[in-house]
Design a protein around this motif. Structure first.
Motif, PDB file in Angstrom:
ATOM      1  N   GLY A 112      -5.998 -10.565  10.877  1.00 44.88           N
ATOM      2  CA  GLY A 112      -6.816  -9.904   9.852  1.00 44.88           C
ATOM      3  C   GLY A 112      -7.754  -8.947  10.576  1.00 44.88           C
ATOM      4  N   PRO A 119      -8.722  -2.580   7.062  1.00 43.11           N
ATOM      5  CA  PRO A 119      -7.577  -2.882   6.189  1.00 43.11           C
ATOM      6  C   PRO A 119      -6.413  -1.905   6.398  1.00 43.11           C
ATOM      7  N   CYS A 135      -5.435  -8.911   4.484  1.00 44.72           N
ATOM      8  CA  CYS A 135      -6.476  -7.914   4.178  1.00 44.72           C
ATOM      9  C   CYS A 135      -6.003  -6.474   4.221  1.00 44.72           C
ATOM     10  N   ASN A 145     -10.983  -5.405   2.052  1.00 46.69           N
ATOM     11  CA  ASN A 145     -12.102  -5.706   2.952  1.00 46.69           C
ATOM     12  C   ASN A 145     -12.748  -7.044   2.574  1.00 46.69           C
ATOM     13  N   SER A 146     -12.934  -7.910   3.568  1.00 46.76           N
ATOM     14  CA  SER A 146     -13.443  -9.251   3.265  1.00 46.76           C
ATOM     15  C   SER A 146     -14.961  -9.367   3.416  1.00 46.76           C
ATOM     16  N   ALA A 292      -9.487 -14.206   1.774  1.00 45.63           N
ATOM     17  CA  ALA A 292      -8.169 -13.626   2.095  1.00 45.63           C
ATOM     18  C   ALA A 292      -7.038 -14.624   1.833  1.00 45.63           C
TER      19      ALA A 292
END
Ligand SMILES: NC(=O)c1ccc[n+]([C@@H]2O[C@H](COP(=O)([O-])OP(=O)(O)OC[C@H]3O[C@@H](n4cnc5c(N)ncnc54)[C@H](O)[C@@H]3O)[C@@H](O)[C@H]2O)c1
Length: 340
Positions: A112, A119, A135, A145-146, A292
């Protein structure tokens, strides 16, 4: 632990054929399921420093996954850039080199974004490494986007920390310092300001001062580690809480997203002895991975995913209560909970 044995399942370092950049992938554990962890792309003094970082970060990911109740273990990728970085025009070559290293793990490791990756990079890795990237942008079916979910988890942990110390989670009127006004720090600061806190911000990048002040924060160049605060939020890089910092820190509660905040276990003991509540980063920072995995693997919708992220608050309450009951540090409590 036997110091002659590697604690990780597998570590591979390769020189990217296109860029010559050293890419190190570390899989700490697949005992609970495939390893997951971000791709960190940044300059290091030497590849050995990159190796130290990837080993530490992938091990922490195993704890994070266990505390998050995810069927995954810990992994991490570090691309060791030279001091002056890599020409942005060679970005595709660099990400392709990284994707090849990840693909070599045949799905035992899924990546990720992390510092230095986005991303869009995950989109390319997803294509080149047979889907083993979380992601990607939402338009492509990824969870994007986390950072917002990470910030949400930090707020849940922060409120639980306040309840533990004060019996209520009131943020209004509290003096809170945030170190690092990046993707997560600015979202945490914004939420705290909306809830009525006085928020002090510091960041090595002084160009961010205007934005921070426009958002209602007070910009400062003072060392927030020695400032009198109700809460300190480390949202920059790791290793901030050295033994010395733990001895001089004047915050009541420390909780934030930065990975590997303690320079060593000893600093955690010092904080504990001084009555400072430190919420382990392996718990406070898991909102992003919970988001995610919940969206992309479990198939939960936004509401159910947010509820799962908010459970970081209950876990923080349980962890701090366990530490108090057994008279151990929060770090020791986190290790026990992760191993249970
Ligand atoms: N983004 C996520 O979803 C996520 C998830 C888990 C953990 N984390 C961790 O949280 C931290 C922040 O993540 P981010 O995505 O906001 O990173 P970011 O790179 O967007 O922001 C970090 C900010 O910290 C500043 N900074 C760096 N060193 C500093 C120092 N010594 N003092 C003050 N400021 C400093 C940088 O200038 C930058 O503005 C990192 O440690 C990251 O690994 C992030």
């Amino acid at each position: 632990m036997d110091r002659t044995q590697l604690g990780h399942e597998e570590v591979r370092a390769v020189r990217g054929v296109r860029t010559g950049v050293t890419v190190i992938v570390a899989v700490h554990s697949t005992a609970r399921g495939p390893a997951i962890g971000g791709v960190r792309i940044k300059p290091y003094p030497s590849w050995r420093d990159g190796l130290d970082d990837v080993l530490r970060l992938s091990e922490a990911m195993t704890m994070k996954c266990a505390l998050a109740d995810l069927a995954h273990g810990g992994g991490k990728t570090v691309a060791v850039l030279p001091p002056d970085g890599v020409d942005p025009r060679r970005r595709t070559d660099l990400i392709t080199d990284i994707a090849e290293a990840i693909d070599g793990f045949d799905g035992r490791y899924r990546c990720g974004p992390d510092i230095g990756s986005t991303p869009d990079d995950m989109s390319l890795i997803h294509r080149l490494a047979r889907g083993n990237a979380f992601c990607r942008p939402e338009a492509e079916g990824g969870s994007g986007n986390s950072s917002a979910a990470t910030a949400r988890g930090v707020i849940a942990a922060l409120r639980a920390g306040l309840r533990h110390r004060h019996g209520d989670d009131r943020v209004s009127g509290r003096r809170i310092g945030v170190i690092g006004y990046g993707h997560v720090g600015r979202l945490v600061a914004g939420e705290l300001i909306r809830s009525g806190a006085t928020v002090l911000i510091t960041d090595v990048d002084s160009r961010l001062a205007g934005q921070a002040e426009a958002g209602g924060a007070r910009w400062t160049t003072a060392d927030l580690l020695t400032e009198e605060l109700d809460v300190l939020v480390p949202a920059a890089t790791g290793g901030l809480l050295t033994d010395r910092a733990a001895r001089t820190c004047r915050a009541g509660l420390i909780v934030g997203p930065a990975n590997n905040q303690l320079a060593d276990d000893r600093a955690g003991v010092v904080l504990h002895e001084r009555g400072i509540t430190w919420v382990p980063d392996v718990l406070a920072s898991i909102g992003g991975i919970v988001h995610a995995v919940s969206r992309e693997e479990t198939g939960l919708d936004d509401t159910a995913t947010a509820a799962r992220v908010d459970r970081i608050g209950e876990k923080t309450t349980a962890l701090l209560a366990h530490a108090a009951e057994h008279r151990i540090t929060p770090l020791a409590a986190a290790r026990r909970m992760a191993a249970a």
